[in-house]
Design a protein around this motif. Structure first.
Motif, short mmCIF file in Angstrom:
data_model
loop_
_atom_site.label_atom_id
_atom_site.label_comp_id
_atom_site.label_asym_id
_atom_site.label_seq_id
_atom_site.Cartn_x
_atom_site.Cartn_y
_atom_site.Cartn_z
N LEU A 11 0.80 -1.21 0.00
CA LEU A 11 0.00 0.00 0.00
C LEU A 11 0.84 1.27 0.00
CD1 LEU A 11 -2.82 -0.91 2.55
CD2 LEU A 11 -2.84 -1.14 0.07
N ALA A 12 2.06 1.20 0.52
CA ALA A 12 2.92 2.38 0.57
C ALA A 12 4.37 1.92 0.54
CB ALA A 12 2.65 3.20 1.83
N VAL A 282 -1.96 6.48 2.27
CA VAL A 282 -2.94 5.55 1.70
C VAL A 282 -4.34 6.14 1.81
CG1 VAL A 282 -3.91 3.22 1.85
CG2 VAL A 282 -1.47 3.58 2.26
N SER A 313 2.11 6.52 -1.51
CA SER A 313 1.17 5.42 -1.74
C SER A 313 1.46 4.77 -3.09
CB SER A 313 -0.27 5.95 -1.73
OG SER A 313 -1.17 4.94 -2.12
#
Length: 315
Positions: A11-12, A282, A313
């Motif tokens: 996600l990141a 995110v 992100s």
């Protein structure tokens, strides 16, 4: 902490000199205003412990059980993971005193303030940990007052079998639309209920879309009217509710966050490694999928006192 949660996607990532150095994996669910999925990354159905993101649901249960507070700021405080600033502690102590209780009656453990600046100040002043400075003291105060209002014993109010906790569990199940998948013991000593990300996003949608005057809407309105009481100066929940009118937010320990915007939708996420730093970037992307613009504070990566990279992100 997972209880069937399978974890998820990247996600990141931390980017230094153009190269991805490390990543944060997790799961995120984005629902539209009607509760239909807009996007799901990772595991949206496996149960996780939302930790303090459960608090707004629990506060609805307190109202259903008979809790009545003269000031909606006090209701907001029952939902808080406050940073132990004077504005928080003074309100907790006054609320306890007005109802014949004291800090010693709280089951949450003594603690120093959670906010970095106020914690440093307390340490410099040689202050000892107290129960009222513990970040969940507002919730525990609400639980005590609910027991008093309902005629339930205050002894053992934190036990899962206590009528208070049974009521809060039933309320959370109704709002999420799911049975509790597991019951744990949170850091404050009270029960914590496991739900899926989808269930938590649905619950937050129900709070912001509830009819004016309903218990659900009272909780949502109190939190949005008093964002500083929910967390503290510079804290994510406080910042984002101040920045985006109408947005409801409540984070939880170990990388959990849930937000909802009336008429737009809701987001719930869990960062697998529990690191909170991935949440803002995110969340910005997830809100963007709903057409809600928000720019989080900068997230530079430092090396030797200089900025050498940034967290961004991947979604």
């Amino acid at each position: 902490m997972s209880d069937g949660y399978r974890g998820g996607a990247v996600l990141a990532e931390v980017v230094r000199s153009g190269f991805a150095e490390s990543v944060h994996r997790g799961s995120v669910v984005v629902l539209d205003a009607g509760g239909a999925p807009v996007a799901v990354r990772g595991d949206g159905r496996g149960p996780v412990f939302p930790r303090s993101s459960n608090k707004p649901l629990q506060s609805v249960g307190m109202l259903r059980a008979g809790l009545r507070l003269d000031d909606d700021a006090d209701l907001a405080l029952t939902c808080a993971s406050h940073w132990g600033e004077d504005v928080h502690v003074t309100r907790v102590e006054r609320l306890l005193e007005r109802h014949g209780f004291a800090g010693a009656d709280l089951h949450c453990p003594p603690d120093l303030p959670a906010g970095p600046a106020v914690r440093d100040e307390a340490l410099r002043a040689g202050q000892a940990p107290t129960r009222t400075r513990m970040n969940c003291s507002g919730k525990h105060t609400g639980m005590l007052l609910t027991c008093r209002a309902a005629g339930w014993p205050t002894d053992g109010y934190w036990e899962p079998a206590h009528p208070l906790q049974r009521t809060l569990r039933a309320t959370a199940e109704e709002l999420t639309g799911e049975p509790v998948a597991a019951v744990g013991v949170d850091g404050c000593g009270a029960p914590v209920f496991a739900f899926s990300l989808t269930g938590m996003a649905q619950a937050f949608l129900r709070l912001v879309h509830a009819a004016p005057g309903s218990f659900e809407r009272q909780v949502a309105d109190a939190m949005r009217a008093h964002p500083r009481l929910i967390a503290g100066t510079g804290a994510l929940d406080t910042v984002i509710m101040t920045d985006v009118p109408g947005l409801l937010a409540k984070g939880g320990a170990e990388g959990f966050a849930a937000v909802a915007v009336p008429g737009a939708g809701a987001v719930a996420m869990k960062i697998d490694d529990g690191n909170m730093r991935a949440i803002p970037v995110v969340l910005r992307a997830a809100l963007g999928a709903l057409g809600v613009a928000w720019t989080p504070p900068p997230s530079p990566v430092l090396g030797g006192g200089h900025i050498v990279g940034e967290l961004s992100s991947t979604w």
